[in-house]
Write an enzyme that holds these catalytic residues in place. Structure first.
Site, PDB file in Angstrom:
ATOM      1  N   ARG A  46       6.987-119.595  36.466  1.00 19.03           N
ATOM      2  CA  ARG A  46       7.928-119.806  37.569  1.00 19.03           C
ATOM      3  C   ARG A  46       7.238-120.468  38.759  1.00 19.03           C
ATOM      4  O   ARG A  46       7.807-121.347  39.417  1.00 19.03           O
ATOM      5  CB  ARG A  46       8.547-118.484  38.009  1.00 19.03           C
ATOM      6  N   GLN A  73      18.098-115.106  48.845  1.00 23.13           N
ATOM      7  CA  GLN A  73      17.817-114.270  47.682  1.00 23.13           C
ATOM      8  C   GLN A  73      16.748-114.912  46.804  1.00 23.13           C
ATOM      9  O   GLN A  73      16.240-114.282  45.878  1.00 23.13           O
ATOM     10  CB  GLN A  73      19.094-114.083  46.855  1.00 23.13           C
ATOM     11  N   ASN A  74      16.427-116.168  47.074  1.00 17.79           N
ATOM     12  CA  ASN A  74      15.497-116.924  46.248  1.00 17.79           C
ATOM     13  C   ASN A  74      14.047-116.578  46.591  1.00 17.79           C
ATOM     14  O   ASN A  74      13.721-116.287  47.739  1.00 17.79           O
ATOM     15  CB  ASN A  74      15.711-118.423  46.435  1.00 17.79           C
ATOM     16  N   HIS A 120      14.169-111.010  48.599  1.00 22.29           N
ATOM     17  CA  HIS A 120      13.629-110.669  47.281  1.00 22.29           C
ATOM     18  C   HIS A 120      12.162-111.057  47.133  1.00 22.29           C
ATOM     19  O   HIS A 120      11.649-111.164  46.020  1.00 22.29           O
ATOM     20  CB  HIS A 120      14.464-111.336  46.184  1.00 22.29           C
ATOM     21  N   CYS A 145      -0.875-106.383  46.574  1.00 21.73           N
ATOM     22  CA  CYS A 145      -1.704-105.375  45.924  1.00 21.73           C
ATOM     23  C   CYS A 145      -0.858-104.152  45.583  1.00 21.73           C
ATOM     24  O   CYS A 145      -0.179-103.600  46.446  1.00 21.73           O
ATOM     25  CB  CYS A 145      -2.859-104.972  46.837  1.00 21.73           C
ATOM     26  N   CYS A 171      -7.881-107.522  45.185  1.00 17.00           N
ATOM     27  CA  CYS A 171      -7.193-107.554  46.471  1.00 17.00           C
ATOM     28  C   CYS A 171      -8.203-107.923  47.559  1.00 17.00           C
ATOM     29  O   CYS A 171      -9.277-107.318  47.633  1.00 17.00           O
ATOM     30  CB  CYS A 171      -6.570-106.192  46.760  1.00 17.00           C
ATOM     31  N   SER A 193      26.341-115.886  43.628  1.00 20.25           N
ATOM     32  CA  SER A 193      27.476-115.366  42.861  1.00 20.25           C
ATOM     33  C   SER A 193      28.148-114.204  43.560  1.00 20.25           C
ATOM     34  O   SER A 193      29.288-113.855  43.241  1.00 20.25           O
ATOM     35  CB  SER A 193      26.996-114.908  41.476  1.00 20.25           C
ATOM     36  N   ALA A 201      25.995-128.255  46.171  1.00 17.03           N
ATOM     37  CA  ALA A 201      25.509-127.909  47.506  1.00 17.03           C
ATOM     38  C   ALA A 201      24.902-129.116  48.212  1.00 17.03           C
ATOM     39  O   ALA A 201      24.977-129.220  49.443  1.00 17.03           O
ATOM     40  CB  ALA A 201      24.476-126.790  47.411  1.00 17.03           C
TER      41      ALA A 201
END
Length: 230
Positions: free
Chosen positions: A56, A88-89, A105, A113, A132, A173, A213
């Site tokens: 991702r 939310q992305n 999110h 960590c 860390c 949504s 959009a």
């Protein structure tokens, strides 16, 4: 001067090539969500979870902000009142377009960590053995909110919605809480609402703009920036 609060979802980044949660041909479709997007999954198989988020992160790095991201950054920059953008992305396309954003999110491009909760910029490829920088524990995880975890900034976002004059939802949504509840907060406070989606979602918004959009959002921003300012 009016305050505008905007909530964006996966739909705003879809035109940048980042598949939505429900898309049939994106990265999400290749993985069982229960195996890559829960705290239990990370405890059971951290290597698989990191593999998923490394993919991702790679896809995000290759994507570019689109006209909708650029338009919202312009609105935040030129509107004489306050513009609060909540997303939310977990991608960083809003920031790369020049906007300041609350990531409810979390952020794909940041690490966290599992021991001390310290956060830092994520490398392109993360692994569980990454130490860390603060405590040295080899328990690095993506700084994203998984299913079963509580979103960031919820109180701050709810307050922003309540003190707004306009609440806009773009590319969401409206099915995932608590984000799905913000429109309800706005309606109960009699705040004007508008949604931007490919098609009507069924939510009780005062106004809707439907289509890509990259077309509807820049047109709307041009429109409201031309309005007389109170």
């Amino acid at each position: 001067m009016q305050t505008i609060t905007i909530l964006t979802g996966a739909g705003i980044s879809a035109e940048s090539g980042l598949g939505t949660f429900r898309s049939k041909d994106g990265i999400w479709a290749k993985y069982d969500l229960t195996k890559v997007a829960t705290p239990e999954a990370f405890a059971r198989d951290p290597e698989m979870v990191h593999e998923f988020y490394n993919l991702r992160r790679e896809a995000c790095a290759k994507a570019a902000p689109n006209a909708a991201h650029v338009a919202l950054a312009r609105l935040q920059r030129e509107w004489p009142g306050e513009v609060v953008i909540v997303t939310q992305n977990v991608d960083d396309l809003h920031e790369r377009a020049g906007a300041s954003v609350l990531h409810m999110h979390g952020e794909l491009m940041r690490a966290r960590c599992s021991d001390c909760d310290h956060r830092w910029p994520a490398p392109a490829v993360m692994q569980i053995s990454d130490p860390c920088p603060a405590c040295g524990a080899a328990k690095a995880r993506p700084d994203v909110v998984w299913f079963g975890e509580y979103p960031y900034f919820d109180d701050e976002i709810s307050l922003a919605v309540r003190r707004s004059d306009l609440f806009a939802v773009i590319g969401s949504s409206g099915q995932v809480y608590p984000a799905a509840g913000y429109a309800g907060i706005a309606k109960r406070a009699r705040i004007r609402t508008i949604e931007f989606n490919l098609k009507r979602t069924g939510g009780k918004f005062d106004q809707g703009r439907y289509g890509p959009a990259t077309e509807t959002v820049p047109f709307w921003v041009d429109e409201i920036l031309r309005l007389p300012k109170e």
